[in-house]
Design a protein around this motif. Structure first.
Motif, mmCIF file in Angstrom:
data_model
loop_
_atom_site.group_PDB
_atom_site.id
_atom_site.type_symbol
_atom_site.label_atom_id
_atom_site.label_comp_id
_atom_site.label_asym_id
_atom_site.label_seq_id
_atom_site.Cartn_x
_atom_site.Cartn_y
_atom_site.Cartn_z
ATOM 1 N N MET A 1 0.848 -1.203 0.000
ATOM 2 C CA MET A 1 0.000 0.000 0.000
ATOM 3 C C MET A 1 0.882 1.252 0.000
ATOM 4 O O MET A 1 1.822 1.356 0.784
ATOM 5 C CB MET A 1 -0.908 0.011 1.242
ATOM 6 N N GLU A 2 0.575 2.180 -0.878
ATOM 7 C CA GLU A 2 1.329 3.430 -0.949
ATOM 8 C C GLU A 2 0.942 4.341 0.222
ATOM 9 O O GLU A 2 -0.248 4.475 0.539
ATOM 10 C CB GLU A 2 1.044 4.153 -2.265
ATOM 11 N N PRO A 3 1.903 4.972 0.867
ATOM 12 C CA PRO A 3 1.567 5.894 1.966
ATOM 13 C C PRO A 3 0.849 7.128 1.447
ATOM 14 O O PRO A 3 1.016 7.518 0.282
ATOM 15 C CB PRO A 3 2.928 6.250 2.556
ATOM 16 N N ILE A 4 0.042 7.740 2.303
ATOM 17 C CA ILE A 4 -0.665 8.959 1.945
ATOM 18 C C ILE A 4 0.100 10.201 2.407
ATOM 19 O O ILE A 4 0.023 11.263 1.791
ATOM 20 C CB ILE A 4 -2.108 8.936 2.517
ATOM 21 N N ILE A 5 0.855 10.056 3.514
ATOM 22 C CA ILE A 5 1.658 11.152 4.068
ATOM 23 C C ILE A 5 3.051 10.612 4.379
ATOM 24 O O ILE A 5 3.178 9.566 5.021
ATOM 25 C CB ILE A 5 1.024 11.723 5.352
ATOM 26 N N VAL A 6 4.076 11.322 3.925
ATOM 27 C CA VAL A 6 5.454 10.913 4.207
ATOM 28 C C VAL A 6 6.275 12.141 4.611
ATOM 29 O O VAL A 6 6.289 13.146 3.893
ATOM 30 C CB VAL A 6 6.122 10.247 2.984
ATOM 31 N N LEU A 7 6.921 12.063 5.756
ATOM 32 C CA LEU A 7 7.900 13.069 6.167
ATOM 33 C C LEU A 7 9.257 12.379 6.209
ATOM 34 O O LEU A 7 9.408 11.358 6.892
ATOM 35 C CB LEU A 7 7.571 13.660 7.542
ATOM 36 N N GLU A 8 10.210 12.900 5.442
ATOM 37 C CA GLU A 8 11.527 12.285 5.337
ATOM 38 C C GLU A 8 12.613 13.258 5.771
ATOM 39 O O GLU A 8 12.781 14.317 5.160
ATOM 40 C CB GLU A 8 11.810 11.866 3.876
ATOM 41 N N ASN A 9 13.299 12.923 6.862
ATOM 42 C CA ASN A 9 14.485 13.672 7.268
ATOM 43 C C ASN A 9 14.179 15.171 7.445
ATOM 44 O O ASN A 9 14.969 16.036 7.066
ATOM 45 C CB ASN A 9 15.590 13.475 6.230
ATOM 46 N N VAL A 10 12.997 15.461 8.008
ATOM 47 C CA VAL A 10 12.528 16.851 8.091
ATOM 48 C C VAL A 10 13.216 17.593 9.238
ATOM 49 O O VAL A 10 13.228 17.132 10.383
ATOM 50 C CB VAL A 10 10.997 16.902 8.274
ATOM 51 N N CYS A 11 13.775 18.758 8.917
ATOM 52 C CA CYS A 11 14.378 19.643 9.908
ATOM 53 C C CYS A 11 13.664 20.990 9.867
ATOM 54 O O CYS A 11 13.324 21.489 8.795
ATOM 55 C CB CYS A 11 15.869 19.855 9.625
ATOM 56 N N LYS A 12 13.450 21.560 11.050
ATOM 57 C CA LYS A 12 12.834 22.884 11.132
ATOM 58 C C LYS A 12 13.343 23.592 12.376
ATOM 59 O O LYS A 12 13.267 23.053 13.489
ATOM 60 C CB LYS A 12 11.301 22.787 11.194
ATOM 61 N N ALA A 13 13.839 24.810 12.173
ATOM 62 C CA ALA A 13 14.309 25.630 13.296
ATOM 63 C C ALA A 13 13.570 26.958 13.289
ATOM 64 O O ALA A 13 13.171 27.469 12.241
ATOM 65 C CB ALA A 13 15.811 25.868 13.181
ATOM 66 N N PHE A 14 13.403 27.502 14.493
ATOM 67 C CA PHE A 14 12.871 28.853 14.664
ATOM 68 C C PHE A 14 13.950 29.639 15.399
ATOM 69 O O PHE A 14 14.167 29.423 16.590
ATOM 70 C CB PHE A 14 11.566 28.830 15.455
ATOM 71 N N GLY A 15 14.629 30.510 14.660
ATOM 72 C CA GLY A 15 15.775 31.184 15.248
ATOM 73 C C GLY A 15 16.854 30.163 15.551
ATOM 74 O O GLY A 15 17.216 29.344 14.696
ATOM 75 N N ASP A 16 17.335 30.152 16.792
ATOM 76 C CA ASP A 16 18.384 29.198 17.153
ATOM 77 C C ASP A 16 17.818 27.941 17.812
ATOM 78 O O ASP A 16 18.573 27.099 18.316
ATOM 79 C CB ASP A 16 19.416 29.867 18.078
ATOM 80 N N LYS A 17 16.482 27.809 17.815
ATOM 81 C CA LYS A 17 15.868 26.610 18.403
ATOM 82 C C LYS A 17 15.523 25.608 17.310
ATOM 83 O O LYS A 17 14.654 25.853 16.466
ATOM 84 C CB LYS A 17 14.613 26.964 19.196
ATOM 85 N N LEU A 53 1.272 24.769 6.192
ATOM 86 C CA LEU A 53 1.307 26.064 6.876
ATOM 87 C C LEU A 53 2.738 26.462 7.228
ATOM 88 O O LEU A 53 3.021 27.637 7.462
ATOM 89 C CB LEU A 53 0.449 26.017 8.148
ATOM 90 N N LEU A 54 3.622 25.478 7.287
ATOM 91 C CA LEU A 54 5.053 25.723 7.492
ATOM 92 C C LEU A 54 5.829 24.981 6.416
ATOM 93 O O LEU A 54 5.385 23.940 5.916
ATOM 94 C CB LEU A 54 5.503 25.233 8.874
ATOM 95 N N LYS A 55 7.002 25.509 6.073
ATOM 96 C CA LYS A 55 7.897 24.840 5.136
ATOM 97 C C LYS A 55 9.151 24.391 5.883
ATOM 98 O O LYS A 55 9.721 25.168 6.653
ATOM 99 C CB LYS A 55 8.270 25.774 3.983
ATOM 100 N N GLN A 56 9.554 23.177 5.636
ATOM 101 C CA GLN A 56 10.731 22.621 6.298
ATOM 102 C C GLN A 56 11.992 23.326 5.816
ATOM 103 O O GLN A 56 12.056 23.837 4.698
ATOM 104 C CB GLN A 56 10.824 21.114 6.045
ATOM 105 N N ASP A 57 13.014 23.333 6.669
ATOM 106 C CA ASP A 57 14.318 23.863 6.280
ATOM 107 C C ASP A 57 15.053 22.879 5.374
ATOM 108 O O ASP A 57 15.802 23.276 4.484
ATOM 109 C CB ASP A 57 15.167 24.154 7.527
ATOM 110 N N SER A 58 14.846 21.612 5.624
ATOM 111 C CA SER A 58 15.414 20.562 4.775
ATOM 112 C C SER A 58 14.587 19.301 4.945
ATOM 113 O O SER A 58 13.753 19.202 5.850
ATOM 114 C CB SER A 58 16.880 20.296 5.138
ATOM 115 N N GLY A 59 14.806 18.332 4.056
ATOM 116 C CA GLY A 59 13.997 17.126 4.077
ATOM 117 C C GLY A 59 12.809 17.267 3.138
ATOM 118 O O GLY A 59 12.728 18.216 2.348
ATOM 119 N N ALA A 60 11.879 16.326 3.220
ATOM 120 C CA ALA A 60 10.723 16.308 2.321
ATOM 121 C C ALA A 60 9.448 16.034 3.094
ATOM 122 O O ALA A 60 9.434 15.250 4.045
ATOM 123 C CB ALA A 60 10.923 15.244 1.243
#
Length: 251
Positions: A1-17, A53-60
């Protein structure tokens, strides 16, 4: 079965956090996924990436195989029609009647006749046990009743994916269980894929097919409710048992 949602290696920072650190998560059609973790750990941030609503800094971040961060506004608008969301506070419009609240998405996104919209509103309110409240205002309802109306509004457009933000927060145990039962029933009857963020482990165990725990920006364990309940991972074990000494990574 194909996945409907996939997050791969997702990174997200807000400032230095750094909130998300190489997070991976795969969700399949019809699955009820529950995301747990401490406050400020990135649960809401994860959901906001899924809906664009947000875009990752890296990953998919992919939904239906599409990279969400690359979609145009028009494409995002089209994608979001597949989503329904139950907000933590129900987020009803105080100035509108219950029927008008449930019909809101239909008024904005369809050209259905008044009679067709009234029929859908009646059907959805019946599904959540709120028939007969069409002419009431949100101020006339208890917290649990508002949640049920919010749920009726969320499913009015027949979404394929439901996002639940702390669906039982602020409710007494009996009303919380009513909401849990509704989520389980609607997932089954409407064949919805759902993603829920919650601190309520009783809710998580009841509604989840799988539970994923975020810690220090990553999914550290993803498993069935029974396996999570009996996890050998000390961080997961302490969290699900509500032991105060666990460092949730939210500092």
């Amino acid at each position: 079965m194909e996945p409907i949602i996939v997050l791969e290696n997702v990174c997200k920072a807000f400032g230095d956090k750094q909130v998300l650190k190489h997070l991976d998560l795969t969700i399949y059609p019809g699955e009820s996924m529950v995301i747990i973790g401490g406050s400020g750990i990135g649960k809401s941030v994860t959901i906001k990436h899924i809906i664009g609503l947000l875009k990752q800094d890296s990953g998919a971040v992919k939904v239906y195989g599409q990279e969400v961060s690359t979609l145009s506004e028009r494409e995002l608008y089209s994608l979001r029609k597949n989503f329904g969301m139950l907000f933590q506070g129900a987020a009803l419009f105080d100035s509108l009647t219950i029927a008008e609240n449930v019909s809101f998405v239909l008024d904005r996104h369809t050209r259905l006749s008044k009679a067709e919209k009234e029929s859908i509103v009646s059907e959805k309110l019946q599904m959540v046990g709120m028939s007969g409240y069409e002419k009431k205002k949100p101020a006339d309802l208890s917290g649990g009743m508002k949640k049920r109306v919010g749920l009726a509004r969320a499913i009015a457009f027949n979404p394929e994916i439901m996002l639940y933000d702390e669906p039982t927060t602020g409710l007494d145990p009996i009303m919380g269980d009513i909401i849990n039962n509704l989520i389980v029933r609607l997932n089954r009857e409407l064949n919805i894929t759902s993603v829920t963020i919650t601190h309520d482990m009783n809710s998580a165990y009841k509604i989840a097919d799988r539970i994923a725990m975020i810690y220090q920006g990553k999914i550290i364990e993803i498993n069935t409710p029974d396996q999570i309940k009996n996890s050998k991972n000390p961080i997961v074990s302490q969290f699900v048992r509500g032991e105060a000494r666990v460092n949730t990574g939210a500092e």
